[in-house]
Write an enzyme that holds these catalytic residues in place. Sequence first.
Site, PDB file in Angstrom:
ATOM      1  N   GLU A  18       0.831  -1.210   0.000  1.00 26.83           N
ATOM      2  CA  GLU A  18       0.000   0.000   0.000  1.00 26.83           C
ATOM      3  C   GLU A  18       0.864   1.260   0.000  1.00 26.83           C
ATOM      4  OE1 GLU A  18      -2.100  -3.200   2.519  1.00 26.83           O
ATOM      5  OE2 GLU A  18      -0.061  -2.446   2.222  1.00 26.83           O
ATOM      6  N   LYS A 111      24.190   2.285  -1.596  1.00 24.71           N
ATOM      7  CA  LYS A 111      23.781   1.159  -0.760  1.00 24.71           C
ATOM      8  C   LYS A 111      23.917   1.484   0.728  1.00 24.71           C
ATOM      9  CE  LYS A 111      23.272  -1.856  -4.178  1.00 24.71           C
ATOM     10  NZ  LYS A 111      22.048  -2.568  -4.492  1.00 24.71           N
ATOM     11  N   TRP A 565      21.328 -10.758  -3.912  1.00 26.76           N
ATOM     12  CA  TRP A 565      19.964 -10.240  -4.036  1.00 26.76           C
ATOM     13  C   TRP A 565      18.914 -11.319  -3.799  1.00 26.76           C
ATOM     14  CZ3 TRP A 565      20.213  -6.375  -8.778  1.00 26.76           C
ATOM     15  CH2 TRP A 565      20.982  -5.262  -8.387  1.00 26.76           C
ATOM     16  N   HIS A 698      17.778   6.958 -13.013  1.00 25.77           N
ATOM     17  CA  HIS A 698      16.800   6.893 -11.929  1.00 25.77           C
ATOM     18  C   HIS A 698      16.002   8.180 -11.780  1.00 25.77           C
ATOM     19  CE1 HIS A 698      19.544   3.575 -10.974  1.00 25.77           C
ATOM     20  NE2 HIS A 698      18.454   3.005 -10.532  1.00 25.77           N
TER      21      HIS A 698
END
Length: 762
Positions: A18, A111, A565, A698
Amino acid sequence: MAIQTSNLGYPRIGLQREWKKTLEAFWSNKIDEEQFLTTMKEIRLQHVKVQQEKGIELIPIGDFTYYDHVLDTAYMLGFIPSRFSEFTSYLDVYFAMARGSKDHVASEMTKWFNTNYHYIVPEYEEGLQISLKDNRPLRLYEEAKQELGVDGKPVILGPYTFLKLAKGYTQEQFATILKQLVAPYVQLLSELHAAGAQVIQVDEPIFASLTKEEVQQAKEIYEAIRKEVPNANLLLQTYFDSVEENYEEIITFPVSGIGLDFVHGKEGNLHAISKYGFPADKTLAVGCIDGRNIWRADLDEVLTLFTTLQKQVQTKDFIVQPSCSLLHTPIDKTEETHLSTELFDALAFANQKLEELVLIHSALTKGTESISNELETYRNVHHTIRSSAVRNREDVKAARTALKEEDFSRPLPFEKRYELQQVALELPLLPTTTIGSFPQTTEVRQTRKEWRNGVISNEQYEKFIEKETEKWIRYQEEIGLDVLVHGEFERTDMVEYFGERLAGFSFTKNGWVQSYGSRCVKPPVIYGDVAFINGMTIKETVYAQSLTEKVVKGMLTGPVTILNWSFVRNDIPRKEVSYQIALALRHEIELLESSGIRVIQVDEPALREGMPLKEKDWDAYITWAVQSFLLATSSVANETQIHTHMCYSNFEDIVDAIRALDADVISIETSRSHGEFIDTLKHTTYEKGIGLGVYDIHSPRVPSKDEMYKIVEQSLEVCDPKYFWINPDCGLKTRRTEEVIPALEHMVQAAKDARSLLKTNA
């Protein structure tokens, strides 16, 4: 003896994502600010309520964010770059810093320690007025108290870690700026204490990797804060590794409690405690449940840990908590009923980890007999998964045993290979390419969903993928790129796609975690031995190559990135899992080559993030990480060009490792980190093919040709033009077509201008 349960942070994204959906609806103007704030408040309070219902006593407040907790801290302290001064509202400034705008580049993203979470890097500028601009933790603390009756535990990022993560200052300025942080932190903590906060968690993960001088510097700051706020109950929280090297000094900090990681830093922290003990006047917060993986805890092991600690420390006050924030785990496993029973039973997501904390608390306060049934269940679950056939494949064991030294190296050195490749590929000077993926439009995602739900047939889906592939092959030809890609329209995620096609992996339906901003990923679960089954990328890549005379790159994700990952089994060393993945990829690469694919890219964007926090542990990791890449890529002919790609890393730490990968070409993120790797190359040499990303993918803004040309120009000052490539920072999956095409056109034009200049100067 007082023992409490606590949590360090709860996943932000919501059980059905949400949070992500609300953010993206706001960004696309589908909801207004009032609706955005209302929905976010509902999600935030729901998370507090869940933890309350699970029985957690010290519930984190302030770990919730609209984008990133480091960005929250930067805004709160006034670390707002002047380029965003034209924005007036909080949300406009905040999201411009995070995402950029039409006219302004975003702050850098990188990161969060050695995790797959990304934070926004705070920027310091000369003349910056550091002050408490907004006491957000106080507002959220009072909100939880008023709305739910929860006297929560405010969580803030500590001053030392915050400033160490920031950029824009010189080392000589660090101490001065650090002292300037004392006043706003004093105000922040004073106001929280005055409002009734019983415990305030101050996160200092950087403490796991500080020098003795830095620890002393940090201590002075905490002493200055304590002097002004003598009665605040501060819990100094460390995680991701031990603080063994500086433990003796850290336990003297003027705080009420110290949190230590007894999962990822267990050996070091236990060794330090056995040597120096633990102060009787402080609370020991024991990070005993893994906050970064999804496996059930070994309750017997955790209870043994507490037995050891109770014998060795002077304190009688303990907190039972995860090793770090549960931000890094999915929320709840209850929807994963499609999984095999042995795997489902072995899992523990965030909500299950909270239940484990309560079980441990019960055993410690009421005796182990109070959880005897649960202990027996846990033992049976662990035995079942350990002895499972999927974890004990003889063929995988035999392949590993058969490895020889020559399996880890190419036949010829780079210079000779590159000469052969130039003849075979016939590429121009400064060749242009992209990193691999093209926009995953609503149509692409919807068609994939229809296929997965059985609404359309396999044949219909394949035709659609072929249509998208051909469309983008034509776009690339028209733009004038030199090495093309098929676009990866068949792939949801660069790791999930391969995991779905390899033995030893499983997949959750709702196991989402936050990667950066609203971007969530659903990491695969590596629960068994990894092995090749069938070709994974051959069909799409060969089809794309059949459409064009230009070279098409094969696109794979590297073994270390797949490992880093994924949620990885914890019964064997990570090195062994990485080698298993590498052997499977080696088979795929050989198939691509035999199918006529002459350039194969094996992405390793997560190589750096897997590095241990402590420098003394780097060599061991880098050795097996590099060996994994070499094992995957070394069986091809000299004429076959191996590419790799990395992004969002502190590259200066791994230049030697990058060199050791022996890739023919590496592409590296450059533009968003404002050219840091270019600076690194001023102090070292890199003698192989390299492409330094010329624009940040990005951000939605389309950079000009001149912006890109400037990066090319700077790059050619430190890179040999003979080996230099021109490419974006990263894949273009998340961008829109109308953003991608003009940006790539500008990039190709910048390359042409650079070629012309080189020819003129030749």
